[in-house]
Design a protein around this motif. Structure first.
Motif, mmCIF file in Angstrom:
data_model
loop_
_atom_site.group_PDB
_atom_site.id
_atom_site.type_symbol
_atom_site.label_atom_id
_atom_site.label_comp_id
_atom_site.label_asym_id
_atom_site.label_seq_id
_atom_site.Cartn_x
_atom_site.Cartn_y
_atom_site.Cartn_z
ATOM 1 N N PHE A 48 0.874 -1.175 0.000
ATOM 2 C CA PHE A 48 0.000 0.000 0.000
ATOM 3 C C PHE A 48 0.908 1.221 0.000
ATOM 4 N N ARG A 49 0.871 2.011 -1.081
ATOM 5 C CA ARG A 49 1.825 3.103 -1.222
ATOM 6 C C ARG A 49 1.132 4.397 -1.676
ATOM 7 N N PRO A 50 0.706 5.231 -0.735
ATOM 8 C CA PRO A 50 0.265 6.576 -1.103
ATOM 9 C C PRO A 50 1.449 7.346 -1.677
ATOM 10 N N LYS A 51 1.188 8.127 -2.732
ATOM 11 C CA LYS A 51 2.263 8.854 -3.398
ATOM 12 C C LYS A 51 1.877 10.319 -3.570
ATOM 13 N N PHE A 52 2.905 11.167 -3.520
ATOM 14 C CA PHE A 52 2.730 12.615 -3.626
ATOM 15 C C PHE A 52 3.586 13.136 -4.779
ATOM 16 N N SER A 53 3.045 14.094 -5.538
ATOM 17 C CA SER A 53 3.818 14.709 -6.617
ATOM 18 C C SER A 53 3.333 16.133 -6.826
ATOM 19 N N GLY A 54 3.920 16.783 -7.813
ATOM 20 C CA GLY A 54 3.483 18.130 -8.163
ATOM 21 C C GLY A 54 2.176 18.150 -8.914
ATOM 22 N N ALA A 55 1.649 17.027 -9.275
ATOM 23 C CA ALA A 55 0.370 16.809 -9.963
ATOM 24 C C ALA A 55 0.624 16.104 -11.285
ATOM 25 N N LYS A 56 0.132 14.876 -11.380
ATOM 26 C CA LYS A 56 0.236 14.107 -12.606
ATOM 27 C C LYS A 56 -0.951 13.159 -12.693
ATOM 28 N N THR A 57 -1.162 12.595 -13.863
ATOM 29 C CA THR A 57 -2.317 11.728 -14.056
ATOM 30 C C THR A 57 -2.112 10.395 -13.344
ATOM 31 N N PRO A 58 -3.209 9.705 -13.016
ATOM 32 C CA PRO A 58 -3.063 8.394 -12.393
ATOM 33 C C PRO A 58 -2.224 7.411 -13.203
ATOM 34 N N THR A 59 -2.357 7.425 -14.541
ATOM 35 C CA THR A 59 -1.543 6.509 -15.331
ATOM 36 C C THR A 59 -0.065 6.879 -15.277
ATOM 37 N N THR A 60 0.242 8.163 -15.061
ATOM 38 C CA THR A 60 1.642 8.555 -14.908
ATOM 39 C C THR A 60 2.174 8.096 -13.555
ATOM 40 N N TYR A 61 1.356 8.162 -12.505
ATOM 41 C CA TYR A 61 1.756 7.569 -11.224
ATOM 42 C C TYR A 61 2.102 6.096 -11.427
ATOM 43 N N PHE A 62 1.278 5.407 -12.216
ATOM 44 C CA PHE A 62 1.487 3.985 -12.471
ATOM 45 C C PHE A 62 2.835 3.760 -13.159
ATOM 46 N N SER A 63 3.087 4.480 -14.248
ATOM 47 C CA SER A 63 4.324 4.259 -14.997
ATOM 48 C C SER A 63 5.545 4.710 -14.211
ATOM 49 N N ASP A 64 5.416 5.797 -13.457
ATOM 50 C CA ASP A 64 6.552 6.261 -12.653
ATOM 51 C C ASP A 64 6.907 5.258 -11.562
ATOM 52 N N PHE A 65 5.889 4.659 -10.954
ATOM 53 C CA PHE A 65 6.176 3.647 -9.933
ATOM 54 C C PHE A 65 6.858 2.440 -10.567
ATOM 55 N N ALA A 66 6.396 2.052 -11.743
ATOM 56 C CA ALA A 66 7.001 0.913 -12.427
ATOM 57 C C ALA A 66 8.476 1.158 -12.712
ATOM 58 N N GLU A 67 8.829 2.418 -13.009
ATOM 59 C CA GLU A 67 10.210 2.763 -13.327
ATOM 60 C C GLU A 67 11.068 3.007 -12.086
ATOM 61 N N SER A 68 10.431 3.107 -10.922
ATOM 62 C CA SER A 68 11.163 3.465 -9.707
ATOM 63 C C SER A 68 12.001 2.330 -9.151
ATOM 64 N N GLY A 69 11.666 1.107 -9.506
ATOM 65 C CA GLY A 69 12.367 -0.041 -8.944
ATOM 66 C C GLY A 69 11.836 -0.490 -7.598
ATOM 67 N N ASP A 70 10.743 0.153 -7.118
ATOM 68 C CA ASP A 70 10.182 -0.190 -5.808
ATOM 69 C C ASP A 70 9.218 -1.361 -5.862
ATOM 70 N N GLY A 71 8.899 -1.820 -7.051
ATOM 71 C CA GLY A 71 7.977 -2.921 -7.192
ATOM 72 C C GLY A 71 7.172 -2.791 -8.466
ATOM 73 N N THR A 72 6.216 -3.695 -8.641
ATOM 74 C CA THR A 72 5.372 -3.702 -9.834
ATOM 75 C C THR A 72 3.990 -3.182 -9.480
ATOM 76 N N PRO A 73 3.554 -2.055 -10.058
ATOM 77 C CA PRO A 73 2.219 -1.535 -9.741
ATOM 78 C C PRO A 73 1.136 -2.342 -10.454
ATOM 79 N N TYR A 74 -0.011 -2.454 -9.803
ATOM 80 C CA TYR A 74 -1.146 -3.143 -10.403
ATOM 81 C C TYR A 74 -2.421 -2.322 -10.350
ATOM 82 N N VAL A 75 -2.564 -1.466 -9.354
ATOM 83 C CA VAL A 75 -3.755 -0.623 -9.218
ATOM 84 C C VAL A 75 -3.311 0.761 -8.768
ATOM 85 N N VAL A 76 -3.904 1.788 -9.358
ATOM 86 C CA VAL A 76 -3.737 3.164 -8.888
ATOM 87 C C VAL A 76 -5.110 3.808 -8.842
ATOM 88 N N VAL A 77 -5.428 4.484 -7.732
ATOM 89 C CA VAL A 77 -6.628 5.319 -7.647
ATOM 90 C C VAL A 77 -6.214 6.706 -7.175
#
Length: 355
Positions: free
Chosen positions: A92-121
């Motif tokens: 369970f990973r709440p995330k904060f940014s300067g403002a981006k779309t949910p799909t960008t949160y998804f792709s950014d998490f995938a690129e972070s190396g912290d794990g594989t995202p499956y759901v973003v709300v």
């Protein structure tokens, strides 16, 4: 996989194949990947180890729902059930940014190396690109909830609902207000209620709460997302009373009418539930009132749940970064031929699996 779930996955796959999903920004246009599964359950050949036939890891299920409402209306949406006991690698990973779309949160998490995202709300409330709701990540407060506001000419100090995961992995909800400590930093404090505010009677606390307020405690949470109001507390539907006590009517939340909604909660045995419903006619869905949303979360087993931001922000991203629902900023009312419009949001909730 039951027949109802097979029907909706097949129907969504057909609709999505007809159009192109896109976000508000020109650099976020994408052709959606096909939804996994062919509707017959498959034999699992070619799937990743540890994933079921629909491409989600063990312990994580994503379901659709269609609920009949009073007055002949319907509410359609999606929810995820996250079972950490079945799969301790789920995150369970709440995330904060300067403002981006949910799909960008998804792709950014995938690129972070912290794990594989499956759901973003989507997460909490915001104005422009500024979050006005609590967010804690790795024990560090990234975004502070609103400290004061004005309602009908009166200044008030909102004590609002937040949902968090503790160091031992358990989940809590609390009414939270952030206080400044001797090190000049702010920390979230939990309270046993929203305290002395009541918008319905226009009664407001004359001063903000303190660490000495009865029941106050430092909320030592590892991960948390705030918004409000509290929907479910100790298994009871408390949405309407907390809508007024957390002071949301003047802010446009429109809690007693039906709209797109997003919520998050926990069951008695530690499962996490995240839910998004469509509204405003999208896919024929009216949406939920806050009390209806609370009832839905209780029906899914939640003993604690809070409301997150709704309206055009309500977005459910599933595996492969596909937007499954129909955010209300999208033109049209059916998925066929639609170009999905996502809002840029400063907070989101990511459900992922650790490597």
């Amino acid at each position: 996989m039951n027949n109802k779930r097979i029907f909706w996955i097949t129907l969504l796959a057909a609709f999505l194949a007809c159009g192109v999903l896109a976000s508000c920004g020109s650099d976020d246009h994408q052709t959606p990947p096909a939804l996994s599964g062919d509707g017959d359950g498959g034999d699992g050949d070619g799937g990743d180890e540890g994933q079921d036939e629909d491409g989600y890891p063990a312990g994580l299920t994503v379901e659709t729902f269609t609920d009949e409402l009073s007055g002949g209306a319907q509410c359609l949406g999606f929810y995820a059930v996250v079972d950490f006991k079945t799969n301790p690698k789920l995150l369970f990973r709440p995330k904060f940014s300067g403002a981006k779309t949910p799909t960008t949160y998804f792709s950014d998490f995938a690129e972070s190396g912290d794990g594989t995202p499956y759901v973003v709300v989507n997460g909490g409330y915001f104005g422009g690109t500024t979050s006005v709701s609590l967010l804690v990540e790795g024990g560090e407060m990234k975004s502070m909830a609103a400290q004061s506001d004005v309602c009908n000419g009166q200044t008030y100090y909102p004590v609002r609902a937040a949902f968090g995961q503790m160091a031992d992995g358990s989940f809590e909800t609390a009414w939270v207000y952030c206080l400044r400590a001797e090190d000049n930093r702010y920390y979230p404090y939990a309270y046993p209620s929203p305290l002395g505010n009541d918008e319905r009677t226009e009664t407001f606390m004359p001063e903000p709460p303190t660490a000495s307020t009865e029941g106050a405690r430092l909320w030592e949470v590892e991960y948390a997302i705030g918004a409000g109001p509290m929907l479910v507390y100790d298994g009871e539907n408390v949405a309407e009373e907390n809508y007024w006590k957390e002071v949301f009517e003047h802010g446009g939340v429109s809690g007693m009418s039906r709209h797109p909604r997003t919520s998050i909660g926990a069951t008695a045995d530690g499962k996490l539930i995240v839910l998004v419903c469509d509204g405003r006619g999208k896919r024929g869905s009216a949406g939920f009132t806050l009390p209806e949303l609370a009832d839905k979360m209780i029906s899914l087993g939640c003993v604690r749940a809070i409301n997150l931001d709704g309206g055009g922000s309500s977005t459910f991203v599933g595996k492969d970064g596909t937007v499954l629902n129909m955010p209300s900023d999208t033109q049209g009312t059916t998925l066929e031929g639609a170009t999905i419009v996502q809002r840029r949001i400063p907070t989101a909730v990511v459900i992922a699996e650790a490597k």
